[in-house]
Design a protein around this motif. Structure first.
Motif, PDB file in Angstrom:
ATOM      1  N   UNK A 138       0.865  -1.138  -0.093  1.00  0.00           N
ATOM      2  CA  UNK A 138       0.210  -0.129   0.087  1.00  0.00           C
ATOM      3  C   UNK A 138       0.902   1.339   0.078  1.00  0.00           C
ATOM      4  N   UNK A 139       0.268   2.162   0.150  1.00  0.00           N
ATOM      5  CA  UNK A 139       0.980   3.653   0.226  1.00  0.00           C
ATOM      6  C   UNK A 139       0.379   4.436   1.232  1.00  0.00           C
ATOM      7  N   UNK A 140       0.860   5.838   1.013  1.00  0.00           N
ATOM      8  CA  UNK A 140       0.245   6.768   2.036  1.00  0.00           C
ATOM      9  C   UNK A 140      -1.260   7.183   1.817  1.00  0.00           C
ATOM     10  N   UNK A 141      -1.563   7.256   0.486  1.00  0.00           N
ATOM     11  CA  UNK A 141      -2.857   7.428   0.131  1.00  0.00           C
ATOM     12  C   UNK A 141      -3.730   6.678   0.580  1.00  0.00           C
ATOM     13  N   UNK A 142      -3.516   5.216   0.350  1.00  0.00           N
ATOM     14  CA  UNK A 142      -4.318   4.315   0.990  1.00  0.00           C
ATOM     15  C   UNK A 142      -4.515   4.158   2.346  1.00  0.00           C
ATOM     16  N   UNK A 143      -3.340   4.502   3.223  1.00  0.00           N
ATOM     17  CA  UNK A 143      -3.414   4.680   4.579  1.00  0.00           C
ATOM     18  C   UNK A 143      -4.329   5.823   5.061  1.00  0.00           C
ATOM     19  N   UNK A 144      -4.149   6.978   4.418  1.00  0.00           N
ATOM     20  CA  UNK A 144      -5.032   8.284   4.566  1.00  0.00           C
ATOM     21  C   UNK A 144      -6.493   7.731   4.548  1.00  0.00           C
ATOM     22  N   UNK A 145      -6.982   7.023   3.341  1.00  0.00           N
ATOM     23  CA  UNK A 145      -8.178   6.728   2.974  1.00  0.00           C
ATOM     24  C   UNK A 145      -8.756   5.584   4.196  1.00  0.00           C
ATOM     25  N   UNK A 146      -7.902   4.834   4.463  1.00  0.00           N
ATOM     26  CA  UNK A 146      -8.305   3.697   5.681  1.00  0.00           C
ATOM     27  C   UNK A 146      -8.459   4.501   6.963  1.00  0.00           C
TER      28      UNK A 146
END
Length: 165
Positions: A138-146
């Motif tokens: 995953x990436x930072x964007x995925x982390x922020x969305x989660x």
């Protein structure tokens, strides 16, 4: 000012938060692309690797083998989500926790849309693992969305409990 209201009752602060998420996401993806070998794990800790891959699908590589149409489908979905989120931000400036959660989702969604437009796939590079079991990269964007989605769920549970009492 109510503790749940944004300063000035505007969306500006929330859009700045989304922009910060987007910037951090894109900088880390840029770093990953220029620093990491494709598809080779570089150990960071006992449970974390850097592992550069391009995901043409969605979460957990959903539809990654769909033949290319998914790039535009997920790009359109991401753009529509961003429009809806901006509208929700404007309508809910009184609810700070909800707007912070939406801002995280907005920054992440735009980060992944940008990847699809620039590279045809999302740049993933974080590999969390334990005893041979790997979470999908995953990436930072995925982390922020989660994190944003989790905050919304927690806030709704709190709201439901408060309304029952």
């Amino acid at each position: 000012m109510d503790k749940y209201q944004s300063p000035n009752g505007s969306t500006r602060w929330y859009l700045v938060l989304a922009l910060l998420i987007l910037i951090v996401d894109q900088i880390t993806k840029w770093w990953a692309q220029i620093s990491l070998p494709m598809g080779q794990a570089l150990a960071v800790t006992d449970f974390l690797n850097w592992f550069l891959i391009y995901n043409p699908g969605a979460a957990f590589s959903f539809l990654s083998q769909a033949g290319g149409w998914q790039r535009w489908f997920f790009t359109i979905v991401g753009i529509l989500a961003a429009v809806v989120i901006i509208w929700l931000l404007q309508k809910n400036t009184h609810d700070r926790s909800f707007c912070i959660a939406l801002s995280l989702i907005l920054g992440g969604a735009i980060g992944n849309v940008l990847d699809r437009l620039l590279y045809g796939a999302v740049v993933d590079f974080i590999d969390v693992h334990y005893q041979g079991w790997h979470w999908p990269a995953f990436n930072i964007a995925d982390s922020a969305i989660s994190i944003g989605a989790t905050l919304i769920v927690i806030n709704e549970i709190k709201r439901a409990i408060t309304q029952r009492s």
